[in-house]
Design a protein around this motif. Structure first.
Motif, short mmCIF file in Angstrom:
data_model
loop_
_atom_site.label_atom_id
_atom_site.label_comp_id
_atom_site.label_asym_id
_atom_site.label_seq_id
_atom_site.Cartn_x
_atom_site.Cartn_y
_atom_site.Cartn_z
N GLN A 2 -22.21 3.74 46.28
CA GLN A 2 -21.98 5.28 45.03
C GLN A 2 -22.13 6.46 45.90
OE1 GLN A 2 -26.25 5.67 43.92
NE2 GLN A 2 -25.49 6.46 41.98
N ALA A 3 -22.83 6.66 46.82
CA ALA A 3 -22.12 8.01 48.09
C ALA A 3 -21.38 7.77 48.09
CB ALA A 3 -23.18 7.67 49.26
N LEU A 4 -20.36 7.01 48.79
CA LEU A 4 -19.05 6.62 48.90
C LEU A 4 -18.28 7.29 47.80
CD1 LEU A 4 -16.54 6.08 51.20
CD2 LEU A 4 -16.90 3.48 50.22
N VAL A 5 -18.09 6.15 46.84
CA VAL A 5 -17.45 6.65 45.87
C VAL A 5 -17.18 8.20 44.55
CG1 VAL A 5 -16.79 6.36 43.27
CG2 VAL A 5 -16.64 4.26 44.45
N ALA A 6 -18.37 8.70 45.15
CA ALA A 6 -18.67 10.36 44.82
C ALA A 6 -18.17 11.55 46.22
CB ALA A 6 -20.27 10.41 44.36
N SER A 7 -17.96 10.45 47.32
CA SER A 7 -17.28 11.13 48.31
C SER A 7 -15.99 11.68 47.95
CB SER A 7 -17.69 11.12 49.94
OG SER A 7 -19.71 11.17 49.89
N LEU A 8 -15.19 10.66 47.67
CA LEU A 8 -13.83 10.38 47.51
C LEU A 8 -13.72 11.63 46.00
CD1 LEU A 8 -13.58 6.99 48.90
CD2 LEU A 8 -12.72 8.74 49.61
N ALA A 9 -14.33 11.18 45.15
CA ALA A 9 -14.16 11.39 43.36
C ALA A 9 -14.23 13.62 44.35
CB ALA A 9 -15.08 11.22 43.05
N ALA A 10 -14.78 13.88 45.32
CA ALA A 10 -15.10 15.52 44.94
C ALA A 10 -13.38 15.92 45.69
CB ALA A 10 -16.33 15.41 45.65
N THR A 11 -12.98 15.00 46.73
CA THR A 11 -11.44 15.55 47.09
C THR A 11 -10.81 15.23 45.97
OG1 THR A 11 -12.01 14.43 48.93
CG2 THR A 11 -10.01 15.26 48.43
#
Length: 416
Positions: free
Chosen positions: A161-170
């Protein structure tokens, strides 16, 4: 007719009663929907950042526009931080699935409101409501991941969940910038993504039931109390983690400009490298989740402290890049650690409220981050020394956690 030999044999524990509905098992479809929905608060935080100058010019004649326009970007995070605990109460008392579906629909309605609103104050009000729906979305998504899975799998998926959120921000920054070339209103169309998820979520998600014992006979009875003593340290460290996590991403353009990185493209590329460091930390988390918080949290805070110290000590562009990646890696590990630390110690009936408290602490820390760095900078002579002091504070907090948890050796995740 003789009785069957197993007629009086008690049922095997965990076996459904005859005629009972089959036990549902969550899989990739449910995980994908919950991860996609978890990106909505990130979308709210970064999507319109590239068009803020255009928004400022459009409302230049509005009194106080210079202050109000940046608040349009940041106010959802503040409201999320203040209301996530209440969202957790509602989710526990009603139904996490229904609250999530309603919040996703409401998110699209208020998220797209600036497409037709002509008042800056009305847009600001819609962003306040957006923060309320974001609080419900992220709280329910995290709680449902905790409901559907357990043990190492739960930890792995919360790290994801944290990984996907980080990539989504970019990704959302790039999309917002591209759509911004069509006008400042254009990025707000992306908020329709939430309502497109409602139908598959309604079909594929279900209301979780407590797995370890029957429903309470008194349905009107209040849910079990939240274990405040268990959550106090995780929530306080999560609040600081929010300040730490957002400090360098927000201040990095200023640090890089002072170090000689002049172009926006160069600054954007370096910021993306830091995001990749954060994503790498979040991706590694699942393999380390069996360790004790006494080991994980100080090590993660230590990594962030080292990264900030490197940025402060030798602020040339290559060194800043190295420090930013180390900081991002440490905070990428830290965020899922904090969520799992809280969620995995909560009962089913407490999970919404406990998740809401930790989520609220994280996003309130996000809101406080630029204020904290500005205050530290004012007392030490600038942004760079302020970041250095924040690194020292991170190291001190890490040592404090190590001492407070000196008698706790259990792993971060429970067996399951």
């Amino acid at each position: 007719m003789p009785d069957r030999p197993d007629a009086d044999r008690p049922p095997v524990p965990g076996t459904p009663e005859p005629g009972a509905p089959p036990v549902r098992t969550a899989g990739p479809a449910q995980l994908s929907l919950l991860l996609a929905a978890s990106c909505m608060p990130v979308l709210g935080s970064v999507l319109i950042a590239p068009v803020l100058p255009h928004l400022g010019r459009h409302f230049a004649a509005t009194p106080g526009a210079a202050v109000l326009v940046p608040v349009v970007l940041t106010v959802p995070a503040l409201v999320l931080g203040l209301t996530a605990a209440f969202a957790g109460v509602v989710a526990d008392r009603i139904d996490r699935r229904r609250v999530l579906l309603g919040a996703m629909a409401g998110y699209s309605v208020v998220g797209t409101a600036p497409l037709y609103l002509d008042s800056l104050m009305a847009i600001l009000a819609s962003r306040v409501l957006l923060g309320v729906f974001e609080a419900a979305i992220i709280t329910c998504c995290t709680a449902l991941i905790g409901d559907y899975w357990s043990g190492a799998r739960r930890a792995r998926y919360l790290g994801m969940q944290a990984l996907v959120a980080s990539l989504a921000a970019t990704l959302f920054l790039l999309v917002g910038g591209a759509l911004g070339s069509l006008g400042w209103r254009a990025p707000f169309w992306i908020y329709l993504a939430a309502v497109l998820l409602v139908v598959p979520m309604a079909r594929l998600l279900w209301r979780p039931e407590r797995p370890d014992r029957p429903e309470r006979p008194d349905a009107a009875a209040p849910p079990a109390a939240v274990p405040w003593r268990l959550l106090l340290i995780p929530c306080l460290v999560t609040l600081f983690s929010g300040v730490l996590f957002y400090a360098l991403p927000v201040q990095l353009p200023f640090v890089l400009t002072a170090a000689g990185a002049g172009s926006a493209g160069q600054i954007g590329g370096i910021s993306a490298l830091m995001s990749l460091g954060t994503a790498a930390g979040a991706a590694l988390f699942g393999k380390l989740a069996g360790l004790s918080p006494r080991v994980l949290v100080p090590a993660e805070l230590g990594l962030a402290a080292v990264g900030l110290g490197v940025v402060f000590a030798a602020p040339s562009v290559p060194v800043v890049i190295a420090g930013a990646v180390v900081t991002g890696f440490g905070t990428g590990l830290l965020l899922p650690t904090m969520i799992v630390w809280a969620v995995d110690r909560l009962d089913f009936e407490q999970r919404g409220r406990g998740t809401g408290l930790c989520t609220g602490a994280l996003f309130f820390g996000q809101f406080l981050s630029p204020l904290a760095v500005a205050a530290l900078g004012a007392g030490t002579g600038g942004t760079l020394p302020g970041l250095g002091v924040l690194g020292v504070v991170a190291a001190v907090v890490g040592v404090g956690v190590l001492l407070l948890l000196r008698r706790r050796t259990e792993g971060l995740t429970s067996p399951g």
